[in-house]
Design a protein around this motif. Structure first.
Motif, PDB file in Angstrom:
ATOM      1  N   GLN A 142       0.825  -1.208   0.000  1.00 12.70           N
ATOM      2  CA  GLN A 142       0.000   0.000   0.000  1.00 12.70           C
ATOM      3  C   GLN A 142       0.866   1.268   0.000  1.00 12.70           C
ATOM      4  O   GLN A 142       0.408   2.329  -0.423  1.00 12.70           O
ATOM      5  CB  GLN A 142      -0.963   0.001   1.196  1.00 12.70           C
ATOM      6  N   ASN A 143       2.119   1.167   0.439  1.00 13.31           N
ATOM      7  CA  ASN A 143       3.018   2.322   0.483  1.00 13.31           C
ATOM      8  C   ASN A 143       4.085   2.300  -0.611  1.00 13.31           C
ATOM      9  O   ASN A 143       4.951   3.174  -0.639  1.00 13.31           O
ATOM     10  CB  ASN A 143       3.696   2.397   1.859  1.00 13.31           C
ATOM     11  N   GLN A 144       4.022   1.326  -1.503  1.00 11.47           N
ATOM     12  CA  GLN A 144       5.049   1.201  -2.538  1.00 11.47           C
ATOM     13  C   GLN A 144       4.865   2.101  -3.760  1.00 11.47           C
ATOM     14  O   GLN A 144       5.865   2.528  -4.340  1.00 11.47           O
ATOM     15  CB  GLN A 144       5.167  -0.253  -2.998  1.00 11.47           C
ATOM     16  N   PRO A 145       3.628   2.409  -4.208  1.00 12.95           N
ATOM     17  CA  PRO A 145       3.494   3.168  -5.452  1.00 12.95           C
ATOM     18  C   PRO A 145       4.324   4.454  -5.512  1.00 12.95           C
ATOM     19  O   PRO A 145       4.909   4.760  -6.554  1.00 12.95           O
ATOM     20  CB  PRO A 145       1.999   3.449  -5.548  1.00 12.95           C
ATOM     21  N   GLY A 146       4.434   5.173  -4.426  1.00 11.51           N
ATOM     22  CA  GLY A 146       5.248   6.393  -4.403  1.00 11.51           C
ATOM     23  C   GLY A 146       6.736   6.123  -4.530  1.00 11.51           C
ATOM     24  O   GLY A 146       7.520   7.053  -4.751  1.00 11.51           O
ATOM     25  N   LEU A 147       7.134   4.865  -4.411  1.00 15.42           N
ATOM     26  CA  LEU A 147       8.542   4.479  -4.500  1.00 15.42           C
ATOM     27  C   LEU A 147       8.890   3.811  -5.830  1.00 15.42           C
ATOM     28  O   LEU A 147      10.056   3.527  -6.088  1.00 15.42           O
ATOM     29  CB  LEU A 147       8.893   3.526  -3.346  1.00 15.42           C
ATOM     30  N   TYR A 148       7.890   3.539  -6.657  1.00 16.40           N
ATOM     31  CA  TYR A 148       8.133   2.827  -7.917  1.00 16.40           C
ATOM     32  C   TYR A 148       9.246   3.488  -8.735  1.00 16.40           C
ATOM     33  O   TYR A 148      10.164   2.817  -9.202  1.00 16.40           O
ATOM     34  CB  TYR A 148       6.873   2.764  -8.787  1.00 16.40           C
ATOM     35  N   GLN A 149       9.140   4.797  -8.952  1.00 16.17           N
ATOM     36  CA  GLN A 149      10.110   5.479  -9.810  1.00 16.17           C
ATOM     37  C   GLN A 149      11.506   5.405  -9.214  1.00 16.17           C
ATOM     38  O   GLN A 149      12.481   5.151  -9.921  1.00 16.17           O
ATOM     39  CB  GLN A 149       9.698   6.940 -10.049  1.00 16.17           C
ATOM     40  N   TYR A 150      11.599   5.598  -7.904  1.00 14.34           N
ATOM     41  CA  TYR A 150      12.897   5.491  -7.224  1.00 14.34           C
ATOM     42  C   TYR A 150      13.496   4.099  -7.431  1.00 14.34           C
ATOM     43  O   TYR A 150      14.665   3.950  -7.792  1.00 14.34           O
ATOM     44  CB  TYR A 150      12.725   5.779  -5.727  1.00 14.34           C
ATOM     45  N   ILE A 151      12.687   3.076  -7.222  1.00 12.55           N
ATOM     46  CA  ILE A 151      13.150   1.692  -7.363  1.00 12.55           C
ATOM     47  C   ILE A 151      13.599   1.418  -8.798  1.00 12.55           C
ATOM     48  O   ILE A 151      14.691   0.890  -9.036  1.00 12.55           O
ATOM     49  CB  ILE A 151      12.039   0.705  -6.944  1.00 12.55           C
ATOM     50  N   LEU A 152      12.772   1.784  -9.772  1.00 12.16           N
ATOM     51  CA  LEU A 152      13.089   1.502 -11.174  1.00 12.16           C
ATOM     52  C   LEU A 152      14.274   2.326 -11.666  1.00 12.16           C
ATOM     53  O   LEU A 152      15.104   1.824 -12.427  1.00 12.16           O
ATOM     54  CB  LEU A 152      11.856   1.723 -12.047  1.00 12.16           C
ATOM     55  N   ASP A 153      14.383   3.580 -11.217  1.00 11.54           N
ATOM     56  CA  ASP A 153      15.511   4.429 -11.619  1.00 11.54           C
ATOM     57  C   ASP A 153      16.834   3.927 -11.045  1.00 11.54           C
ATOM     58  O   ASP A 153      17.897   4.161 -11.614  1.00 11.54           O
ATOM     59  CB  ASP A 153      15.291   5.879 -11.201  1.00 11.54           C
ATOM     60  N   THR A 154      16.768   3.238  -9.916  1.00 11.04           N
ATOM     61  CA  THR A 154      17.975   2.675  -9.294  1.00 11.04           C
ATOM     62  C   THR A 154      18.540   1.538 -10.142  1.00 11.04           C
ATOM     63  O   THR A 154      19.734   1.275 -10.129  1.00 11.04           O
ATOM     64  CB  THR A 154      17.648   2.197  -7.857  1.00 11.04           C
ATOM     65  N   LYS A 155      17.676   0.861 -10.889  1.00 12.94           N
ATOM     66  CA  LYS A 155      18.075  -0.237 -11.775  1.00 12.94           C
ATOM     67  C   LYS A 155      18.865  -1.336 -11.047  1.00 12.94           C
ATOM     68  O   LYS A 155      19.959  -1.711 -11.468  1.00 12.94           O
ATOM     69  CB  LYS A 155      18.878   0.278 -12.968  1.00 12.94           C
ATOM     70  N   PRO A 156      18.292  -1.873  -9.970  1.00 13.56           N
ATOM     71  CA  PRO A 156      18.992  -2.978  -9.299  1.00 13.56           C
ATOM     72  C   PRO A 156      18.949  -4.228 -10.173  1.00 13.56           C
ATOM     73  O   PRO A 156      18.135  -4.320 -11.088  1.00 13.56           O
ATOM     74  CB  PRO A 156      18.158  -3.195  -8.027  1.00 13.56           C
TER      75      PRO A 156
END
Length: 121
Positions: A68-82
């Motif tokens: 429920q708290n992840q959508p605001g982090l999607y761009q951060y996660i994807l931009d990090t490219k782990p």
């Protein structure tokens, strides 16, 4: 064993939380860590930072943030490219898994603590 630089997403200085245990165990096993979260403080000698700085040398993001708290982090996660994202129990999110897969990011529904304890991290 290769050391895997890891973001603990949902890091907290609360020693009763699994994210806290994971940070300490990752560091004890020689994996460099980046603590990212909304709480202030430090874990395993590493300051907790806000999800703003994009790190470009990350092997793994281990999630300790509920879906429920992840959508605001999607761009951060994807931009990090782990290379991979570990969805710890309670953080599973098919939408984020699909977004990650489209970018070639491996996803794993597993427990970081268990993976470390059995030598599969």
């Amino acid at each position: 064993m290769e050391n895997k630089k890891t973001i603990i997403l949902g890091a907290t200085p609360d020693s009763s939380r699994y994210a806290y245990l994971a940070a300490n165990r990752l560091k004890a096993k020689g994996h460099p860590i980046v603590n990212v979260g909304i709480k202030k403080g430090e874990v395993a000698g590493v300051q907790i930072e806000k999800p703003e700085t994009i790190h470009t040398d990350i092997d793994t993001i281990t999630l300790y943030v509920g879906p429920q708290n992840q959508p605001g982090l999607y761009q951060y996660i994807l931009d990090t490219k782990p290379k991979r994202i570990i969805f710890n129990p309670g953080t599973e999110n098919s939408e984020l898994e699909q977004l990650a897969a489209k970018q070639g990011i491996e996803t794993l529904e597993a427990c970081t603590l268990v993976l470390l304890s059995i030598g599969q991290y």
